[in-house]
Design an enzyme around this catalytic site. Sequence first.
Site, PDB file in Angstrom:
ATOM      1  N   LYS A 256      49.251  41.850 -20.760  1.00  0.00           N
ATOM      2  CA  LYS A 256      48.475  42.752 -21.559  1.00  0.00           C
ATOM      3  C   LYS A 256      46.993  42.626 -21.244  1.00  0.00           C
ATOM      4  O   LYS A 256      46.210  43.517 -21.538  1.00  0.00           O
ATOM      5  CB  LYS A 256      48.679  42.442 -23.045  1.00  0.00           C
ATOM      6  CG  LYS A 256      50.090  42.547 -23.517  1.00  0.00           C
ATOM      7  CD  LYS A 256      50.223  42.113 -24.966  1.00  0.00           C
ATOM      8  CE  LYS A 256      51.681  42.006 -25.349  1.00  0.00           C
ATOM      9  NZ  LYS A 256      51.833  41.349 -26.647  1.00  0.00           N
TER      10      LYS A 256
ATOM     11  N   GLU B 202      44.233  42.502 -12.461  1.00  0.00           N
ATOM     12  CA  GLU B 202      44.481  41.340 -13.314  1.00  0.00           C
ATOM     13  C   GLU B 202      43.213  40.958 -14.063  1.00  0.00           C
ATOM     14  O   GLU B 202      42.105  41.195 -13.568  1.00  0.00           O
ATOM     15  CB  GLU B 202      44.967  40.182 -12.418  1.00  0.00           C
ATOM     16  CG  GLU B 202      45.241  38.879 -13.122  1.00  0.00           C
ATOM     17  CD  GLU B 202      46.376  38.905 -14.114  1.00  0.00           C
ATOM     18  OE1 GLU B 202      46.311  39.706 -15.064  1.00  0.00           O
ATOM     19  OE2 GLU B 202      47.305  38.104 -13.981  1.00  0.00           O
TER      20      GLU B 202
ATOM     21  N   ASP C 118      44.428  32.156 -12.586  1.00  0.00           N
ATOM     22  CA  ASP C 118      44.335  30.737 -12.918  1.00  0.00           C
ATOM     23  C   ASP C 118      45.135  29.964 -11.862  1.00  0.00           C
ATOM     24  O   ASP C 118      44.638  29.722 -10.774  1.00  0.00           O
ATOM     25  CB  ASP C 118      44.870  30.538 -14.341  1.00  0.00           C
ATOM     26  CG  ASP C 118      44.538  29.186 -14.922  1.00  0.00           C
ATOM     27  OD1 ASP C 118      43.373  28.958 -15.253  1.00  0.00           O
ATOM     28  OD2 ASP C 118      45.462  28.359 -15.032  1.00  0.00           O
TER      29      ASP C 118
ATOM     30  N   PHE D 173      38.620  27.602 -21.293  1.00  0.00           N
ATOM     31  CA  PHE D 173      39.507  28.640 -21.820  1.00  0.00           C
ATOM     32  C   PHE D 173      38.674  29.835 -22.267  1.00  0.00           C
ATOM     33  O   PHE D 173      37.886  29.734 -23.199  1.00  0.00           O
ATOM     34  CB  PHE D 173      40.352  28.110 -22.979  1.00  0.00           C
ATOM     35  CG  PHE D 173      41.583  28.924 -23.187  1.00  0.00           C
ATOM     36  CD1 PHE D 173      42.776  28.551 -22.612  1.00  0.00           C
ATOM     37  CD2 PHE D 173      41.533  30.099 -23.930  1.00  0.00           C
ATOM     38  CE1 PHE D 173      43.917  29.329 -22.781  1.00  0.00           C
ATOM     39  CE2 PHE D 173      42.664  30.883 -24.097  1.00  0.00           C
ATOM     40  CZ  PHE D 173      43.866  30.497 -23.531  1.00  0.00           C
TER      41      PHE D 173
ATOM     42  N   ARG E 272      41.402  39.522 -27.934  1.00  0.00           N
ATOM     43  CA  ARG E 272      41.388  40.499 -26.838  1.00  0.00           C
ATOM     44  C   ARG E 272      40.335  41.585 -27.042  1.00  0.00           C
ATOM     45  O   ARG E 272      39.826  42.146 -26.088  1.00  0.00           O
ATOM     46  CB  ARG E 272      42.753  41.179 -26.702  1.00  0.00           C
ATOM     47  CG  ARG E 272      43.853  40.301 -26.180  1.00  0.00           C
ATOM     48  CD  ARG E 272      45.093  41.150 -25.890  1.00  0.00           C
ATOM     49  NE  ARG E 272      46.294  40.360 -25.725  1.00  0.00           N
ATOM     50  CZ  ARG E 272      46.663  39.769 -24.600  1.00  0.00           C
ATOM     51  NH1 ARG E 272      45.899  39.862 -23.534  1.00  0.00           N
ATOM     52  NH2 ARG E 272      47.781  39.085 -24.547  1.00  0.00           N
TER      53      ARG E 272
END
Length: 178
Positions: A42, A98, A102, A151, A164
């Site tokens: 997503k 994308e 990672d 992160f 998001r």
Amino acid sequence: MHKDCEYILLSEQEIKDIVKDMAKKISEDYKDKNLILIGLLKGSVLFMSDLMRELSIDCAIDFICASSYGSGTESSGRVNIVKDVSQPLDGKDVLIVEDIIDSGNTLNFITKYFAAKNAASVKICTMLSKPSRRVVEIPVDYVGREVPDEFVIGYGLDYAEKYRNLPYIGVLKPSVYS
């Protein structure tokens, strides 16, 4: 800034500038090609939407949902396809879109998967890259920014399906996921 964000890595304006620059290069590289953008759900949705609006060439779009994370912060290394593309890729120039690369496991799998579907070419475009976390080396054709091993959230990037919708990319406070 969101209370769970430690600091902002890329502002909304910096993101817009990155996307505009990438779209210009992609438009030049694919001007005589049969381009299809395929977003990895997503996280890529916001980036792909902005990117395709900045392209000066025609393109088709599709989506695939593949995951190696679940709800954690570390890749499991095993890729699961949850939703496949809805159209044939025969003879098309595929540009995988994308949000972040990672470990490289998912894109390594997806790149081979699309090549096996007889795509004319398969390349990768990512908003963010974390080369320090790479387990599988894969060629990345368009990179918005390299980011540190932290992160990140916002602009489509999540932690447990949250954050998001943030208009910037920030670093999540470790206390949130530790």
